[in-house]
Design a protein around this motif. Structure first.
Motif, PDB file in Angstrom:
ATOM      1  N   ASP A  69     -66.482   0.643   9.215  1.00  0.00           N
ATOM      2  CA  ASP A  69     -67.122  -0.102  10.294  1.00  0.00           C
ATOM      3  C   ASP A  69     -66.176  -1.204  10.754  1.00  0.00           C
ATOM      4  O   ASP A  69     -66.109  -2.286  10.166  1.00  0.00           O
ATOM      5  N   GLY A  70     -65.412  -0.928  11.784  1.00  0.00           N
ATOM      6  CA  GLY A  70     -64.480  -1.913  12.302  1.00  0.00           C
ATOM      7  C   GLY A  70     -63.162  -1.905  11.543  1.00  0.00           C
ATOM      8  O   GLY A  70     -63.005  -1.279  10.513  1.00  0.00           O
ATOM      9  N   GLY A  71     -62.194  -2.629  12.095  1.00  0.00           N
ATOM     10  CA  GLY A  71     -60.893  -2.701  11.454  1.00  0.00           C
ATOM     11  C   GLY A  71     -59.916  -1.708  12.063  1.00  0.00           C
ATOM     12  O   GLY A  71     -60.267  -0.891  12.929  1.00  0.00           O
ATOM     13  N   PRO A  72     -58.674  -1.723  11.592  1.00  0.00           N
ATOM     14  CA  PRO A  72     -57.625  -0.914  12.224  1.00  0.00           C
ATOM     15  C   PRO A  72     -57.597   0.540  11.770  1.00  0.00           C
ATOM     16  O   PRO A  72     -56.814   1.325  12.314  1.00  0.00           O
ATOM     17  N   TYR A  73     -58.418   0.933  10.787  1.00  0.00           N
ATOM     18  CA  TYR A  73     -58.341   2.291  10.255  1.00  0.00           C
ATOM     19  C   TYR A  73     -59.674   3.008  10.455  1.00  0.00           C
ATOM     20  O   TYR A  73     -60.741   2.410  10.309  1.00  0.00           O
ATOM     21  N   PRO A  74     -59.641   4.300  10.779  1.00  0.00           N
ATOM     22  CA  PRO A  74     -60.899   5.016  11.036  1.00  0.00           C
ATOM     23  C   PRO A  74     -61.703   5.327   9.780  1.00  0.00           C
ATOM     24  O   PRO A  74     -62.934   5.400   9.832  1.00  0.00           O
ATOM     25  N   ASP A  75     -61.002   5.525   8.652  1.00  0.00           N
ATOM     26  CA  ASP A  75     -61.669   5.933   7.418  1.00  0.00           C
ATOM     27  C   ASP A  75     -61.472   4.890   6.325  1.00  0.00           C
ATOM     28  O   ASP A  75     -60.521   4.098   6.354  1.00  0.00           O
ATOM     29  N   VAL A  76     -62.360   4.929   5.329  1.00  0.00           N
ATOM     30  CA  VAL A  76     -62.182   4.070   4.173  1.00  0.00           C
ATOM     31  C   VAL A  76     -61.004   4.585   3.340  1.00  0.00           C
ATOM     32  O   VAL A  76     -60.626   5.755   3.412  1.00  0.00           O
ATOM     33  N   ALA A  77     -60.430   3.695   2.575  1.00  0.00           N
ATOM     34  CA  ALA A  77     -59.515   4.092   1.504  1.00  0.00           C
ATOM     35  C   ALA A  77     -60.386   4.257   0.268  1.00  0.00           C
ATOM     36  O   ALA A  77     -60.884   3.281  -0.287  1.00  0.00           O
ATOM     37  N   TYR A  78     -60.593   5.506  -0.141  1.00  0.00           N
ATOM     38  CA  TYR A  78     -61.635   5.828  -1.125  1.00  0.00           C
ATOM     39  C   TYR A  78     -61.023   5.991  -2.509  1.00  0.00           C
ATOM     40  O   TYR A  78     -60.242   6.911  -2.753  1.00  0.00           O
ATOM     41  N   PHE A  79     -61.404   5.093  -3.434  1.00  0.00           N
ATOM     42  CA  PHE A  79     -60.878   5.121  -4.796  1.00  0.00           C
ATOM     43  C   PHE A  79     -61.993   5.232  -5.835  1.00  0.00           C
ATOM     44  O   PHE A  79     -61.796   4.863  -6.984  1.00  0.00           O
ATOM     45  N   ALA A  80     -63.150   5.759  -5.430  1.00  0.00           N
ATOM     46  CA  ALA A  80     -64.280   5.877  -6.347  1.00  0.00           C
ATOM     47  C   ALA A  80     -64.585   7.324  -6.707  1.00  0.00           C
ATOM     48  O   ALA A  80     -65.694   7.648  -7.124  1.00  0.00           O
ATOM     49  N   GLY A  81     -63.591   8.199  -6.575  1.00  0.00           N
ATOM     50  CA  GLY A  81     -63.801   9.601  -6.911  1.00  0.00           C
ATOM     51  C   GLY A  81     -64.022   9.847  -8.388  1.00  0.00           C
ATOM     52  O   GLY A  81     -64.473  10.931  -8.778  1.00  0.00           O
ATOM     53  N   ASN A  82     -63.717   8.854  -9.229  1.00  0.00           N
ATOM     54  CA  ASN A  82     -64.049   8.975 -10.648  1.00  0.00           C
ATOM     55  C   ASN A  82     -65.504   8.592 -10.910  1.00  0.00           C
ATOM     56  O   ASN A  82     -65.956   8.650 -12.057  1.00  0.00           O
TER      57      ASN A  82
END
Length: 421
Positions: free
Chosen positions: A27-40
Motif C-alpha cells: 500500500d503505497g511506496g516505490p515498490y508494487p509488491d512486499v518484500a516477503y520474508f515470512a515463508g517460514n
C-alpha cells in the motif's frame, strides 16, 4: 555500482520462480509488491493453486458421488497422487510416505507406535527451543503413560553464551534411559539445521527411537530420511511448501517398521484399499505408511498440497537449495553491513551447511520484535516474522524471494533501528 543496482543485476542472473506466485501488494511506496520474508511461517500462494482447486471443485458439481471414481483426478485414490512427490521431497520410498492430518496430529499418531516407555527407558529428548506444540505433544504423551513430564522430558539447551546446539552435546544427552529422540530438523527460532544423520545414528546407538519434526526442513533443505535410517518423521505443508494455512501435513515411517506388531490407531483408511469396501469389522493394514492413516482424505484440502508438491518435483529441491545458499549468503553480507553499531545480532549459524533459508536476528536496545516487524511492514513494505520478545526471522525463500527483496530488508532495518551512541 550502487547496492540496489547490484541486487537487480543478481536477480537478472539468478531469477528464481517468482512469476509462479501471488506476491501481496504494497500500500503505497516505490515498490508494487512486499518484500516477503515470512515463508517460514506461511508460504505464498502458487498461482496454479486456485485454478487446480477450482477444477477439483467443479468435479464435485458435475459428478456428485461419482467423482470418487470418475473425476479427472478421482477422489478414491487421490492421496496416492501426493505420495511420490512427497517421498522424493524428503528422500523416502513411496511406501514410507503418506500425506494426512496436521503436523501435531501426525506426531501423536506416530508416538502411539514409537514412544513405548518402560520403567528403565522412558525419557524423551527434545530441544529447549522446540516449537511449543512439540513441547505440548511430548508432555501430554508422558502424562498419557502415567509419567511426570518434568521428569520424562529432557530439554537440550545451548552452552552458556551460545544460541545454537552443538551436535556433540546433543549426542551426549542420550543414555540408557532415553526412549525417544524427537528434534526439529531445522530449529524454528534460530534457523539451525541439525545434523540429522549423525544424531539419528547416535540415538540408535543408545537404544532409542529417533523421530524428526521437519516443519522447517521439508521444502527447505535436501533430506534423505530412508538412507539416514530415521525411524519416523512428520512435517507441515504451509511453510516452505506453500500449500495454504493449516494445510495437510506429511508423515514418514521407515519400511523396517511396516507390518510389525507396533500398536497403531486405525480407521477406514488404515486397511488395504482392495478390501476397504468389503466393510469388514477388522482392518487389514497394508505394509506401508498408509497403515497409519485413520480417516479418508479431504480432497479439497489435498488439492493445494498436490499442486505445491508437483511444483517442487518440477523445479527440484537440490536446485532450490543451491539458490537458497546464494540468496541467504547475500542477505547475510548485507546484514553484516547493518548490524555493527546497532542493537542487532544474527544468531543463525554462519556456516551455510548448518542452516536453511533463514536468518534470525536478536534485537536489543529496548526494541521488541513485534513492534519492529510492524515498522518494517507498514513503513517499508517488508514482511518479516516476529518471535517475541526479541527475535526477528527473515526467510529468503529460493522459489520466490529476490536479491532486491534482501536489499530492501537490509535498508529497512538500517532505517528503522537507530545506531547506538
Amino acid at each position: 555500482m550502487s547496492a540496489e543496482a547490484e541486487a537487480l543485476e543478481l536477480d537478472a542472473a539468478d531469477p528464481g520462480h517468482r512469476e509462479l506466485f501471488d506476491v501481496p501488494p504494497v500500500d503505497g511506496g516505490p515498490y508494487p509488491d512486499v518484500a516477503y520474508f515470512a515463508g517460514n511461517s506461511l508460504g505464498l500462494r502458487p498461482k496454479a493453486t486456485r485454478v487446480e482447486l477450482l477444477a477439483d471443485l467443479d468435479s464435485w458439481a458435475a459428478l456428485g458421488v461419482e467423482g470418487h471414481l470418475d473425476a479427472e483426478r478421482p477422489w478414491l485414490p487421490y492421496h496416492e497422487l501426493l505420495t511420490g512427490p512427497a517421498a522424493r521431497l524428503v528422500g523416502a520410498l513411496p511406501s514410507e510416505t503418506v500425506v494426512m492430518n496436521s503436523l501435531t496430529v501426525n506426531l501423536h499418531l506416530l508416538m502411539v507406535s514409537f514412544y513405548r516407555p518402560t520403567a528403565e527407558r522412558f525419557r524423551i529428548v527434545i530441544e529447549d527451543s522446540a516449537f511449543p506444540s512439540d513441547s505440548y505433544a511430548v508432555r501430554s504423551q508422558a502424562r498419557f503413560h502415567g509419567l511426570d513430564p518434568d521428569d520424562a522430558i529432557v530439554r537440550l539447551k545451548p552452552r552458556d553464551g551460545e544460541d545454537t546446539l552443538r551436535t556433540e552435546d546433543v549426542e551426549a544427552a542420550f543414555g540408557p534411559d532415553t526412549a525417544l529422540v524427537l528434534l526439529g530438523g531445522v530449529n524454528y527460532l534460530t534457523g539451525e539445521l541439525m545434523d540429522i544423520p549423525a544424531i539419528t545414528a547416535a540415538g540408535h546407538a543408545a537404544g532409542a527411537v529417533v523421530g524428526w519434526d521437519l516443519a522447517h526442513a521439508a521444502g527447505n533443505v535436501p533430506l534423505r530420511l530412508h538412507d539416514w535410517d530415521v525411524d519416523f518423521a512428520a512435517w507441515c505443508s504451509y511453510k516452505y511448501l506453500n500449500s495454504g494455512p493449516g494445510a495437510l501435513a506429511g508423515a514418514y515411517v521407515h519400511e523396517r517398521h511396516h507390518g510389525g506388531d507396533r500398536p497403531r490407531f486405525e480407521g477406514w483408511w488404515s486397511t488395504e484399499p482392495a478390501t476397504r469396501f468389503e466393510m469388514s469389522p477388522e482392518s487389514r493394514p497394508p505394509r506401508s505408511a498408509d497403515a497409519w492413516q485413520v480417516s479418508n482424505p479431504p480432497i479439497f484440502a489435498m488439492s493445494p498440497v498436490r499442486t505445491s508438491y508437483e511444483l517442487f518435483d518440477k523445479v527440484g529441491l537440490d536446485v532450490l537449495r543451491e539458490r537458497s545458499l546464494r540468496l541467504t549468503a547475500y542477505l547475510e553480507r548485507l546484514l553484516d553491513e547493518v548490524t555493527p553499531g546497532r542493537p542487532l545480532e544474527v544468531i543463525t549459524p554462519r556456516d551455510p551447511s548448518r542452516r536453511g533459508a533463514q536468518l534470525s536476528i536478536r534485537v536489543g536496545g529496548g526494541l521488541r520484535a513485534g513492534e519492529l516487524c510492524k515498522t518494517l511492514r507498514f513503513e517499508y513494505g517488508v514482511i518479516a516474522d516476529a518471535r517475541e520478545p526479541d527475535v526477528v526471522r527473515l526467510a529468503p525463500v529460493p522459489l520466490y524471494s529476490l536479491y532486491h527483496d534482501c536489499w530492501r530488508a537490509a535498508e529497512a532495518l538500517a532505517a528503522a533501528v537507530p545506531e547506538t551512541a
